[in-house]
Design an enzyme around this catalytic site. Structure first.
Site, PDB file in Angstrom:
ATOM      1  N   ILE A  18       0.708  -1.473   0.046  1.00 50.29           N
ATOM      2  CA  ILE A  18       0.037   0.424   0.226  1.00 50.29           C
ATOM      3  C   ILE A  18       0.702   1.116  -0.011  1.00 50.29           C
ATOM      4  O   ILE A  18       1.664   0.890   0.870  1.00 50.29           O
ATOM      5  CB  ILE A  18      -0.896  -0.063   0.979  1.00 50.29           C
ATOM      6  CG1 ILE A  18      -1.914  -1.030   1.533  1.00 50.29           C
ATOM      7  CG2 ILE A  18      -1.598   1.310   1.221  1.00 50.29           C
ATOM      8  CD1 ILE A  18      -2.556  -1.220   2.594  1.00 50.29           C
ATOM      9  N   CYS A  19       0.766   2.277  -0.878  1.00 52.58           N
ATOM     10  CA  CYS A  19       1.735   3.843  -0.775  1.00 52.58           C
ATOM     11  C   CYS A  19       3.242   3.044  -1.331  1.00 52.58           C
ATOM     12  O   CYS A  19       3.434   2.664  -1.817  1.00 52.58           O
ATOM     13  CB  CYS A  19       1.017   4.485   0.456  1.00 52.58           C
ATOM     14  SG  CYS A  19       1.406   5.795   0.489  1.00 52.58           S
ATOM     15  N   SER A  20       3.721   3.748  -0.680  1.00 49.91           N
ATOM     16  CA  SER A  20       5.069   3.776  -0.405  1.00 49.91           C
ATOM     17  C   SER A  20       5.680   2.023  -0.045  1.00 49.91           C
ATOM     18  O   SER A  20       6.869   1.784   0.288  1.00 49.91           O
ATOM     19  CB  SER A  20       6.446   4.564   0.555  1.00 49.91           C
ATOM     20  OG  SER A  20       5.536   4.787   1.743  1.00 49.91           O
ATOM     21  N   GLY A  21       5.272   1.167   0.480  1.00 45.61           N
ATOM     22  CA  GLY A  21       5.224   0.448   0.640  1.00 45.61           C
ATOM     23  C   GLY A  21       5.957  -0.484  -0.618  1.00 45.61           C
ATOM     24  O   GLY A  21       6.514  -1.533  -0.634  1.00 45.61           O
TER      25      GLY A  21
ATOM     26  N   THR B 263       2.221   2.712  -6.535  1.00 43.11           N
ATOM     27  CA  THR B 263       2.625   3.828  -5.547  1.00 43.11           C
ATOM     28  C   THR B 263       2.088   5.377  -5.506  1.00 43.11           C
ATOM     29  O   THR B 263       1.407   5.168  -6.576  1.00 43.11           O
ATOM     30  CB  THR B 263       4.304   3.855  -5.795  1.00 43.11           C
ATOM     31  OG1 THR B 263       4.213   4.459  -4.033  1.00 43.11           O
ATOM     32  CG2 THR B 263       4.932   4.892  -6.340  1.00 43.11           C
TER      33      THR B 263
END
Length: 315
Positions: free
Chosen positions: A101-104, A121
């Site tokens: 999720i996102c910057s994961g 991202t």
């Protein structure tokens, strides 16, 4: 029962855990325990999120999870803990799905799990991800991307769309729709949908211009000339055009085209109407004009965007 693990670290973004209730409400809506959700970390202790929230976690162990989701946060943009990377490298061999999720996505990239794959991202980090990991095909304007067993999503709330897509894949569209309704979501966004909202980009300041944009969005199939919109605003065409550009930074014609593009793209991704019907519904009048607008805005014709959305769903 499907076991889902959220992987966190010190300083993670707590909003990323907003995807967790999707699995909770899937259980509630189905009337049975379809999902069991755990929050894992390297050392299994309470961790503080970037906003100060403290979350209890369980330590990495030998348990096998069906779905492993790593959350985002500025703390891991440069280098994630080696223990987290090693866990992901091991778990991807046994998990049916590994997601971010996102910057994961940066964590998955550092673990080598995105090499040669399509991924996305948060739009603010997409070019950095591409520059640092050139073997990844970063699709920076997607809500989420599915490439084989690897799922990646855009920023924060897109994680909810990602989780809903997982529920739909596992148990069908009806359950996913029920969960979305319980979460009071307007609709579940398809993976190919843009991360940007045309209305948010415009950010009108006055009620008068907001009213015009709301009217336009509900009447896209109509001509929506400057004169027509000026009547809605109760201004002369000249006054309206001047006020509209001052508040939004765009001409009325450009703003209406962006609203039409956004609506047409959503209809393409849902796949229910053919191109001629979509062109009429969204005010382009014919597929040729719609195609030209798509090429200007996205660099791709409508058929390619629809095909990409179907590919993600089939994956």
């Amino acid at each position: 029962m499907t076991c889902v693990a959220f992987v966190v670290f010190e300083g993670f973004q707590s909003m990323a855990l907003a995807a967790m209730p999707v699995f909770e409400y899937a259980n509630f809506s189905a009337g049975e325990a379809l999902y069991d959700v755990s929050v894992l970390s390297e050392h299994g202790r309470p961790l503080r999120a970037s906003g100060g929230l403290s979350v209890g976690t369980e330590e990495f162990d030998e348990r096998v999870f069906d779905t492993v989701i790593v959350v985002g946060g500025d703390a891991i943009l440069q280098q994630a803990p080696e223990g987290v990377l090693n866990y992901l490298r091991a778990s991807v061999k046994t998990a049916r799905r590994t997601a971010s999720i996102c910057s994961g996505a940066f964590v998955l990239a550092q673990a080598g799990l995105l090499d040669g794959r399509r991924a996305t991202t948060h739009w603010a980090y997409a070019r950095d991800l591409q520059a640092r990991f050139p073997s990844i095909k970063v699709e920076e304007d997607r809500i989420y991307v599915i490439d084989g067993s690897i799922w990646t999503s855009a920023g924060m709330t897109a994680g909810i769309d990602l989780a809903l897509a997982m529920v739909e894949k596992d148990h069908g569209a009806e359950l996913a729709r029920s969960v979305a309704q319980k979460l009071v979501m307007y609709h579940r966004r398809a993976g190919g949908q843009s991360q940007h909202s045309a209305l948010l980009d415009l950010e009108p300041k006055s009620d008068r211009i907001q009213t015009v944009l709301g009217y336009a969005r509900e009447h896209l199939a109509e001509a929506l000339s400057v004169e027509h919109l000026a009547d809605v605003a109760r201004l002369s065409p000249r006054q309206f055009s001047r006020a509209f550009r001052a508040e939004t930074g765009q001409s009325p014609a450009k703003a209406i085209e962006n609203l039409r593009l956004e609506a047409a793209r959503q209809l393409l991704e849902r796949g229910r109407l053919n191109l001629d019907q979509i062109a009429v519904e969204t005010g382009f009048s014919d597929r040729r004009r719609m195609r030209e607008a798509f090429l200007r805005a996205f660099g791709q014709p409508p058929q390619v965007i629809r095909r990409n959305a179907r590919t993600d769903y089939a994956a």
